[in-house]
Design an enzyme around this catalytic site. Structure first.
Site, PDB file in Angstrom:
ATOM      1  N   SER A 149       0.856  -1.182   0.000  1.00  0.00           N
ATOM      2  CA  SER A 149       0.000   0.000   0.000  1.00  0.00           C
ATOM      3  C   SER A 149       0.892   1.233   0.000  1.00  0.00           C
ATOM      4  CB  SER A 149      -0.882   0.008   1.261  1.00  0.00           C
ATOM      5  OG  SER A 149      -1.505   1.266   1.456  1.00  0.00           O
ATOM      6  N   TYR A 162      -1.752  -0.217  10.721  1.00  0.00           N
ATOM      7  CA  TYR A 162      -1.885  -0.557   9.304  1.00  0.00           C
ATOM      8  C   TYR A 162      -0.587  -0.236   8.569  1.00  0.00           C
ATOM      9  CZ  TYR A 162      -3.778  -0.757   4.560  1.00  0.00           C
ATOM     10  OH  TYR A 162      -4.003  -1.060   3.232  1.00  0.00           O
TER      11      TYR A 162
END
Length: 254
Positions: A149, A162
């Site tokens: 990501s 995250y």
């Protein structure tokens, strides 16, 4: 359909929706037999039927990658059924956001279990098979592709854990790349920006609203945009290793 990946077997985790689903379709269109791994059997059966209706080949493997035994057994099941393993796309992942001081620790545990442990389990089980496949493949190479990501390179408030998981994927990918490059296994990292998927569907409403405000009028990427990046990586000639691709939405600044 193309025959670029004919006689190759590809495993895609998190294949029941979003990037995983699009990637499975893309690899099948290149001629690969695609093993579809996720927890939602009904979604996998539907996707398998679509692939086969288009002339492709698919295997359904229902498993939770965060469970070590299930992850290892899933990889072995694919090899037992298909005879080899040439491409692995570690796509399964989830996101929970919010201030660290208010976090539910079970959310952190779940992210680490899926985003990190699941990827580790599948990779460990797959590497010996990828090395073997590279040695006798007509392509002369095998591929491990890890989906990360932009959170693996740019940290945002509320996404501490995250981001931790995604930064970790980047470090792990680079170390493994150096370990297996001499055995003709390529390791690649794909870092998507904002993509229109189900990853935010399970967030509490306040968190979804916060993301919507941050994204504003930005047009998000489609899952197929990331699938295109994966397909590009694994269809290069063996002399080419695409180690990293960062794909942002056109208006995205982070």
């Amino acid at each position: 359909m193309s025959d670029t990946l004919t006689d190759s077997v590809a495993l895609v985790t998190g294949a029941s929706s979003g990037i995983g689903e699009a990637t499975a379709l893309g690899l099948a269109a290149q001629g690969a037999t695609v093993a579809l791994l996720a927890r939602r059997r009904d979604r996998l059966d539907d996707l398998s039927a679509r692939i086969e209706a288009d002339g492709g080949r698919a295997l359904v493997v229902q498993a939770d990658v965060s469970d070590q035994r299930q992850a290892l057994d899933a990889v072995e099941s694919v090899v037992a059924q298909a005879g080899r393993l040439d491409v692995v796309v570690n796509n399964a992942g989830l996101m929970r956001i919010g201030p660290a001081a208010d976090a539910d620790l079970s959310d952190w545990d779940e992210m680490v279990s899926v985003n990190v442990s699941g990827l580790l389990y599948v990779t460990r089980a797959s590497l010996p098979h990828l090395i073997s496949a590279a040695a006798d493949s007509p392509r002369g190479v095998a591929d491990l592709v890890n989906i990360s990501s932009t959170a693996g390179r740019s940290v945002q408030p509320g996404a501490a854990v995250y981001a931790l998981t995604k930064f970790g994927i980047g470090a792990f990918s680079e170390a493994i790349r150096q370990e297996v490059l001499g055995q003709r296994v390529r390791v690649s990292l794909v870092e998507p920006g904002t993509v229109q998927t189900e990853i935010t569907d399970h967030l509490p409403e306040p968190d979804r609203e916060r993301l919507a405000r941050r994204n504003g009028a930005m047009v998000p990427l489609a899952p197929a945009d990331i699938a295109d990046a994966v397909t590009f990586i694994v269809t290069r000639h063996r002399r080419v290793a695409v180690n990293e691709i960062l794909v942002r939405a056109a208006e995205q600044t982070w």
